[in-house]
Design an enzyme around this catalytic site. Sequence first.
Site, PDB file in Angstrom:
ATOM      1  N   PRO A   2       0.746  -1.237   0.000  1.00 26.99           N
ATOM      2  CA  PRO A   2       0.000   0.000   0.000  1.00 26.99           C
ATOM      3  C   PRO A   2       0.782   1.298   0.000  1.00 26.99           C
ATOM      4  O   PRO A   2       0.950   1.897  -1.032  1.00 26.99           O
ATOM      5  CB  PRO A   2      -0.874  -0.100   1.229  1.00 26.99           C
ATOM      6  CG  PRO A   2      -0.582  -1.422   1.828  1.00 26.99           C
ATOM      7  CD  PRO A   2       0.580  -1.998   1.139  1.00 26.99           C
ATOM      8  N   GLU A   3       1.241   1.797   1.089  1.00 22.90           N
ATOM      9  CA  GLU A   3       1.611   3.211   1.129  1.00 22.90           C
ATOM     10  C   GLU A   3       3.068   3.433   0.723  1.00 22.90           C
ATOM     11  O   GLU A   3       3.794   2.487   0.443  1.00 22.90           O
ATOM     12  CB  GLU A   3       1.285   3.771   2.518  1.00 22.90           C
ATOM     13  CG  GLU A   3      -0.166   3.494   2.895  1.00 22.90           C
ATOM     14  CD  GLU A   3      -0.606   4.094   4.212  1.00 22.90           C
ATOM     15  OE1 GLU A   3      -0.079   5.156   4.588  1.00 22.90           O
ATOM     16  OE2 GLU A   3      -1.469   3.504   4.860  1.00 22.90           O
ATOM     17  N   LYS A  59       2.637   6.340  -4.552  1.00 21.04           N
ATOM     18  CA  LYS A  59       2.482   4.887  -4.510  1.00 21.04           C
ATOM     19  C   LYS A  59       2.628   4.271  -5.894  1.00 21.04           C
ATOM     20  O   LYS A  59       2.379   3.084  -6.071  1.00 21.04           O
ATOM     21  CB  LYS A  59       1.116   4.533  -3.916  1.00 21.04           C
ATOM     22  CG  LYS A  59       0.917   5.096  -2.507  1.00 21.04           C
ATOM     23  CD  LYS A  59      -0.525   5.058  -2.060  1.00 21.04           C
ATOM     24  CE  LYS A  59      -0.755   6.031  -0.921  1.00 21.04           C
ATOM     25  NZ  LYS A  59      -2.199   6.195  -0.620  1.00 21.04           N
ATOM     26  N   ARG A 269     -13.697   6.007   4.642  1.00 18.58           N
ATOM     27  CA  ARG A 269     -12.642   5.163   5.207  1.00 18.58           C
ATOM     28  C   ARG A 269     -12.588   5.348   6.712  1.00 18.58           C
ATOM     29  O   ARG A 269     -13.038   6.349   7.234  1.00 18.58           O
ATOM     30  CB  ARG A 269     -11.273   5.532   4.621  1.00 18.58           C
ATOM     31  CG  ARG A 269     -11.317   6.144   3.281  1.00 18.58           C
ATOM     32  CD  ARG A 269     -10.686   5.359   2.157  1.00 18.58           C
ATOM     33  NE  ARG A 269      -9.855   4.258   2.493  1.00 18.58           N
ATOM     34  CZ  ARG A 269      -8.581   4.176   2.162  1.00 18.58           C
ATOM     35  NH1 ARG A 269      -8.006   5.179   1.555  1.00 18.58           N
ATOM     36  NH2 ARG A 269      -7.895   3.105   2.454  1.00 18.58           N
TER      37      ARG A 269
END
Length: 279
Positions: A2-3, A59, A269
């Site tokens: 992910p990040e 990303k 989120r």
Amino acid sequence: MPELPEVEAVARTLRPLVERRKIRCVHVLHAIATKPQNPSHVARLAEGQRIQSVQRKGKYLWLQLERGIVTLHFKLDGQLLWFSNAKKMFEVANQQESGVHVDVAFELDKGALGFADGRHFGRVLVYESEETCPAITRLGVDAISPDFTPAHFAKLLAASRRPLKEFLLDQTRVAGIGNIYSCESLWHAKLDPRRRANSVKPAEARRLHKAIVSVLGRALECCLHPPPDFRDPEWWFQGLEKILRVYDREDKQCRRCRHLIKRIAQGGRSTYFCAHCQK
DNA sequence: CCTGCTACCTGATGGC
DNA sequence: TGCCATCAGGTAGCAG
């Protein structure tokens, strides 16, 4: 994968494997991974070219070819797999008994690289250059680049009325921060994620900038020790939980003030924060 | 331009 | 056990 810190660790691990290697063949095993591009278009651009470098912004990861680029985005679950050669890859990839799933395979003059994502959110796309890739040109300043300065950050904050949490997730302002590290950074800076970005005072902006840089730096260190192992499909970043202070700790005690961590929804989120010490 | 919402996919988990 | 709802580290695309 992910990040920013995770993608950076992948980039560093990938470089010695693929730089200067020639792409012999691109096998698109699951066409959704190149959507909306045509698999044959992706293969045609990449095949026969040498990989000059591996680049990252936010990303996004891309292979710089002699002509054109191949972008990789892992979204939530994408990962890379490494095989000593294409034959080995096809022996284990997408077979019923083994769980190794590969969407796109790059057969190199030495070794083979697989892009895998069981959830099929991740993408492998090609462009003439990074300047003609809209997703990359849209990105704001990379959060670990020297251009990410306190002054630049303060200017960006002042220009937005959005809640801090949503501001941090906006890749067109600062690129690379995701749901975990936005929560973590706001906790370290003692700032309420619901505050509007343009309500942040200069001293608070400096605090948040410092928190982002240190959170991402610590996460990167964690992601590099041990580094990613693309030969192991089960591999995942180890020990991230030990650096997390607030993410995924709903109803647990704040590690600073002992009040209970709350979880709220922002922009669809989860945000985790301490309503007592984040102001 | 800015913002907010949905869709895109699959699998794991927890409550009933 | 089964079923249903909810959740997951992300982003593009669309409407207002």
